[in-house]
Design a protein around this motif. Sequence first.
Motif, PDB file in Angstrom:
ATOM      1  N   ALA A   1      80.465  67.374  71.656  1.00 49.65           N
ATOM      2  CA  ALA A   1      79.816  68.449  70.459  1.00 49.65           C
ATOM      3  C   ALA A   1      81.158  69.364  70.202  1.00 49.65           C
ATOM      4  O   ALA A   1      82.020  69.605  70.975  1.00 49.65           O
ATOM      5  CB  ALA A   1      78.730  69.366  70.877  1.00 49.65           C
ATOM      6  N   VAL A   2      81.204  70.012  69.142  1.00 52.11           N
ATOM      7  CA  VAL A   2      81.924  70.948  68.493  1.00 52.11           C
ATOM      8  C   VAL A   2      81.343  72.318  68.140  1.00 52.11           C
ATOM      9  O   VAL A   2      80.519  72.356  67.465  1.00 52.11           O
ATOM     10  CB  VAL A   2      82.864  70.488  67.253  1.00 52.11           C
ATOM     11  N   ARG A   3      81.749  73.349  68.685  1.00 54.09           N
ATOM     12  CA  ARG A   3      81.449  74.770  68.378  1.00 54.09           C
ATOM     13  C   ARG A   3      82.483  75.415  67.497  1.00 54.09           C
ATOM     14  O   ARG A   3      83.569  75.490  68.008  1.00 54.09           O
ATOM     15  CB  ARG A   3      81.202  75.482  69.551  1.00 54.09           C
TER      16      ARG A   3
ATOM     17  N   LYS B   1      80.448  82.604  58.139  1.00 53.26           N
ATOM     18  CA  LYS B   1      79.816  83.808  58.421  1.00 53.26           C
ATOM     19  C   LYS B   1      79.182  83.807  59.668  1.00 53.26           C
ATOM     20  O   LYS B   1      78.681  84.939  60.281  1.00 53.26           O
ATOM     21  CB  LYS B   1      79.093  84.061  57.180  1.00 53.26           C
ATOM     22  N   PHE B   2      78.916  82.665  60.185  1.00 50.94           N
ATOM     23  CA  PHE B   2      77.992  82.562  61.632  1.00 50.94           C
ATOM     24  C   PHE B   2      78.761  81.466  62.509  1.00 50.94           C
ATOM     25  O   PHE B   2      79.664  80.711  61.866  1.00 50.94           O
ATOM     26  CB  PHE B   2      76.673  82.146  61.212  1.00 50.94           C
ATOM     27  N   ASP B   3      78.441  81.702  63.840  1.00 43.88           N
ATOM     28  CA  ASP B   3      78.852  80.374  64.830  1.00 43.88           C
ATOM     29  C   ASP B   3      78.054  79.216  64.194  1.00 43.88           C
ATOM     30  O   ASP B   3      77.058  79.168  63.860  1.00 43.88           O
ATOM     31  CB  ASP B   3      78.471  80.703  66.056  1.00 43.88           C
ATOM     32  N   VAL B   4      78.488  78.179  64.476  1.00 40.94           N
ATOM     33  CA  VAL B   4      78.063  76.782  64.251  1.00 40.94           C
ATOM     34  C   VAL B   4      78.267  75.730  65.381  1.00 40.94           C
ATOM     35  O   VAL B   4      79.749  75.506  65.676  1.00 40.94           O
ATOM     36  CB  VAL B   4      78.291  76.312  62.945  1.00 40.94           C
ATOM     37  N   THR B   5      77.273  75.007  65.774  1.00 43.75           N
ATOM     38  CA  THR B   5      77.813  73.909  66.920  1.00 43.75           C
ATOM     39  C   THR B   5      77.221  72.714  66.218  1.00 43.75           C
ATOM     40  O   THR B   5      76.093  72.512  65.800  1.00 43.75           O
ATOM     41  CB  THR B   5      76.869  74.098  68.138  1.00 43.75           C
ATOM     42  N   VAL B   6      78.115  71.770  66.034  1.00 44.90           N
ATOM     43  CA  VAL B   6      77.962  70.247  65.593  1.00 44.90           C
ATOM     44  C   VAL B   6      77.821  69.509  66.735  1.00 44.90           C
ATOM     45  O   VAL B   6      78.712  69.253  67.530  1.00 44.90           O
ATOM     46  CB  VAL B   6      79.125  69.947  64.944  1.00 44.90           C
ATOM     47  N   PRO B   7      76.576  68.777  66.860  1.00 44.26           N
ATOM     48  CA  PRO B   7      76.294  67.943  68.217  1.00 44.26           C
ATOM     49  C   PRO B   7      77.426  66.834  67.914  1.00 44.26           C
ATOM     50  O   PRO B   7      78.089  66.688  66.841  1.00 44.26           O
ATOM     51  CB  PRO B   7      75.132  67.113  67.894  1.00 44.26           C
ATOM     52  N   ARG B   8      77.622  65.718  69.089  1.00 47.13           N
ATOM     53  CA  ARG B   8      78.313  64.836  69.056  1.00 47.13           C
ATOM     54  C   ARG B   8      77.985  63.788  68.160  1.00 47.13           C
ATOM     55  O   ARG B   8      76.688  63.350  67.972  1.00 47.13           O
ATOM     56  CB  ARG B   8      78.836  64.411  70.388  1.00 47.13           C
ATOM     57  N   ALA B   9      78.741  62.833  67.627  1.00 42.97           N
ATOM     58  CA  ALA B   9      78.153  61.725  66.930  1.00 42.97           C
ATOM     59  C   ALA B   9      77.608  60.667  67.549  1.00 42.97           C
ATOM     60  O   ALA B   9      77.582  60.886  68.839  1.00 42.97           O
ATOM     61  CB  ALA B   9      79.586  61.075  66.145  1.00 42.97           C
ATOM     62  N   THR B  10      76.966  59.958  67.144  1.00 46.68           N
ATOM     63  CA  THR B  10      76.048  58.907  67.613  1.00 46.68           C
ATOM     64  C   THR B  10      76.596  57.440  67.446  1.00 46.68           C
ATOM     65  O   THR B  10      77.396  57.391  66.592  1.00 46.68           O
ATOM     66  CB  THR B  10      74.442  58.745  67.255  1.00 46.68           C
ATOM     67  N   ARG B  11      76.384  56.527  68.435  1.00 48.31           N
ATOM     68  CA  ARG B  11      77.141  55.162  68.348  1.00 48.31           C
ATOM     69  C   ARG B  11      75.843  54.252  68.236  1.00 48.31           C
ATOM     70  O   ARG B  11      74.784  54.510  68.689  1.00 48.31           O
ATOM     71  CB  ARG B  11      77.846  54.549  69.703  1.00 48.31           C
TER      72      ARG B  11
ATOM     73  N   VAL C   1      77.987  57.140  63.690  1.00 43.21           N
ATOM     74  CA  VAL C   1      77.397  57.754  62.528  1.00 43.21           C
ATOM     75  C   VAL C   1      77.632  59.521  63.123  1.00 43.21           C
ATOM     76  O   VAL C   1      77.211  59.774  64.098  1.00 43.21           O
ATOM     77  CB  VAL C   1      75.958  57.565  62.867  1.00 43.21           C
ATOM     78  N   ALA C   2      78.535  59.952  62.196  1.00 44.37           N
ATOM     79  CA  ALA C   2      78.623  61.308  62.099  1.00 44.37           C
ATOM     80  C   ALA C   2      77.447  62.337  62.438  1.00 44.37           C
ATOM     81  O   ALA C   2      76.438  61.893  61.596  1.00 44.37           O
ATOM     82  CB  ALA C   2      79.766  61.724  61.147  1.00 44.37           C
ATOM     83  N   ALA C   3      77.486  63.281  63.327  1.00 44.28           N
ATOM     84  CA  ALA C   3      76.773  64.270  63.380  1.00 44.28           C
ATOM     85  C   ALA C   3      76.833  65.741  62.378  1.00 44.28           C
ATOM     86  O   ALA C   3      78.024  65.436  61.980  1.00 44.28           O
ATOM     87  CB  ALA C   3      76.709  64.903  64.858  1.00 44.28           C
ATOM     88  N   GLU C   4      75.943  66.226  61.995  1.00 44.29           N
ATOM     89  CA  GLU C   4      76.142  67.244  61.047  1.00 44.29           C
ATOM     90  C   GLU C   4      75.306  68.689  61.335  1.00 44.29           C
ATOM     91  O   GLU C   4      74.221  68.429  61.877  1.00 44.29           O
ATOM     92  CB  GLU C   4      75.655  66.753  59.598  1.00 44.29           C
ATOM     93  N   ALA C   5      75.998  69.812  60.820  1.00 45.72           N
ATOM     94  CA  ALA C   5      75.284  71.008  60.869  1.00 45.72           C
ATOM     95  C   ALA C   5      75.945  71.891  59.503  1.00 45.72           C
ATOM     96  O   ALA C   5      76.476  71.172  58.983  1.00 45.72           O
ATOM     97  CB  ALA C   5      75.767  71.611  62.229  1.00 45.72           C
ATOM     98  N   ARG C   6      75.186  72.845  59.283  1.00 43.98           N
ATOM     99  CA  ARG C   6      75.437  73.444  58.304  1.00 43.98           C
ATOM    100  C   ARG C   6      75.646  75.188  58.669  1.00 43.98           C
ATOM    101  O   ARG C   6      75.155  75.605  59.429  1.00 43.98           O
ATOM    102  CB  ARG C   6      74.148  73.365  57.284  1.00 43.98           C
ATOM    103  N   VAL C   7      76.567  75.454  57.594  1.00 41.21           N
ATOM    104  CA  VAL C   7      76.952  77.079  57.872  1.00 41.21           C
ATOM    105  C   VAL C   7      77.470  77.530  56.486  1.00 41.21           C
ATOM    106  O   VAL C   7      77.917  76.931  55.694  1.00 41.21           O
ATOM    107  CB  VAL C   7      78.163  77.203  58.992  1.00 41.21           C
TER     108      VAL C   7
END
Length: 656
Positions: free
Chosen positions: A164-166, A184-194, A214-220
């Motif tokens: 994962a990436v923070r 404007k905020f911290d965001v953590t993106v989960p790891r991608a899935t196989r 398949v890429a994981a996604e978060a929003r900020v």
Amino acid sequence: MGYRPSQQFRKTVLGAGAALLLLALNAPAALSFAEARYHAYKIGRPGYRAQYGSWALIGLPDEYKINAMHAALLHTGKVLLIAGSGNDQRNFDNGTFSTVLWDPKDDTFKKIPTPEDFFCSGHSQLPDGQLLVAGGTARYEVLDGKVTRAGGGMRVKNENPDKAVRLPKGTVFRSPSGVEYVSKFDVTVPRATRRFEIARGRGGQVLPWKTKVVAAEARVFVEAVERGAAGLTTQAAQYAVAGLTGKDANDVYGLAERLSADKQDFQGIKSAYEFDPKAEKYVPVDPMKDARWYPTLVGLQDGRVLAVSGLNDVGDVVPGDNEYYDPRTKKWSKGPSHYFPTYPALFLTQGGELLYTGSNAGYGPKDKGREPGLWDLTANRFRKVGGLADPDQLETSSSVLLPPAQDQKVMVLGGGGVGESKLATARTAVVDLKEAEPVFRSTARLPRGVRYLSSVLLPDDSVFTTGGSADYRGRGASDIRKAQFYHPRTDSFVAAADPTVGRNYHSEALLLPDGRVATFGSDPLFADKDNTRLGRFEHRLEVYTPPYLYRDPALRPVLGRGPEEVRPGGRATFEAKGARRIERARLMRPSAVTHTTDVEQRSVELGLEKASGTVTVTVPADPTLVPPGWYMLFVTDADGTPSVAKWIRVRADSSG
């Protein structure tokens, strides 16, 4: 020679004339003073109080005056008043968040350390007596014309299946043309899935496995670094994350379709806490999946809580993504999908469906998610319930599950048009959920059109309604300083004593264990009829004493010793003074109220057996009528005079 008055006579006449002139000039004030004195005399008379009740202001030291946005009654008998930043951006910018605990028994107060901005959060009573508080404010709105930097939602992608990436607050996203935006905020993106895929040759034979990432996604939420038009874009683009190199730079990137200078709405937080009434502190639990500002939290028959709606972390209404909180694991999981405006009024009905009355607090399109209906959570099926008059005036309306809960009748009272509309309705309506095809039917009208009305269930099976205003946020000095009782059996309103404090937006009312009603808050836009002076938040705390507490105190029922727990379908015996005069028993769930929305309160009829000096009550076995948790047990005589409540916990099961 004609008559000439003496000098003394002239002085007397001139003095009398001056007095008459002063009296004439001050007649309105003198009359108002006289009327006020007479009014105070009238409302203080025993006969008046016995018919209409009375109001009293509670002495509130300056250090405990907060902008009470939320009020919840705890099973300790104390009331939690939550302000967070209190709709005050200076408090938000300074990180000044407030909560005060009030003990109605002796009118003492205590400040509670408040870890995050719970302004416009949601709350629900949990089976063990903790109060779940979830959501709140991540960012204040910026109005049209005030936005100086382009901004909007950035979808952050992570194509690395191994980690994962923070990305911390302040991370820079760079467009292909070099324009920079900062998060404007911290965001953590989960790891991608196989994902493993089966491939076949031309002859149909199975070929070696192929792996697809398949890429994981978060929003900020991001804003342009530079002010002005340079950051405006309506073109979809991929954004590089500054500071990342090599494989990380390829795996992690941003996507945005539109970054604009349009009005930027409030944004929610994902944080959740349980307030511990005994330790009197907030305890963090796992955060929600979605950020929520203005969410409704509704307790269910199995002890879980469903979080619904709210504005998310980029200021959009959560698009139908709802989630469950399990108090045993302290974790959240995906719930059924349905779109609602913010703070929707949702009531647990017998059988486990939720009734949405259409009452809401406002954010959301005018033509989406506003029709009442019954929601089957298991099948995720929503059936509309029609018949409601003035259906375009449900915003800021009040809704209650009428007493007793076994009747399965829900009432909607008042309300206004969407947004800053001047419309307000006197309509009330009741739906009988026991009918094969439930519909709303109009019932007795309120004395006048009103929005932000507070409605509180009382132990004598009446509904006490108070406050509100005839216009948006009390605009035009439109606060309605009136109160009344609604009697479901006769479908009629009866006048109560008038409150002295006006209440509109951001106000609350709730039932206390001694049978009184406490009122808090109010956030008017303006302080005068001409809308020329800005309003100030109302800090006064006013308590209403109903007529039933002005009857002979020697005849008031008194509950003594008894158990503190009971199972669904179980019985509990209490010592009782005047047991033979007791006619009814009610379990009343404590309130957790904000923005005219209180989906917690319910009054449940109990079986009652009387003996010499004791009463035995029987609790319904159906948890959809009696969700697990702490309740106030009231007994009343034939006139509806209630005892002081005894707290009793209804447990769900042997492990509850």
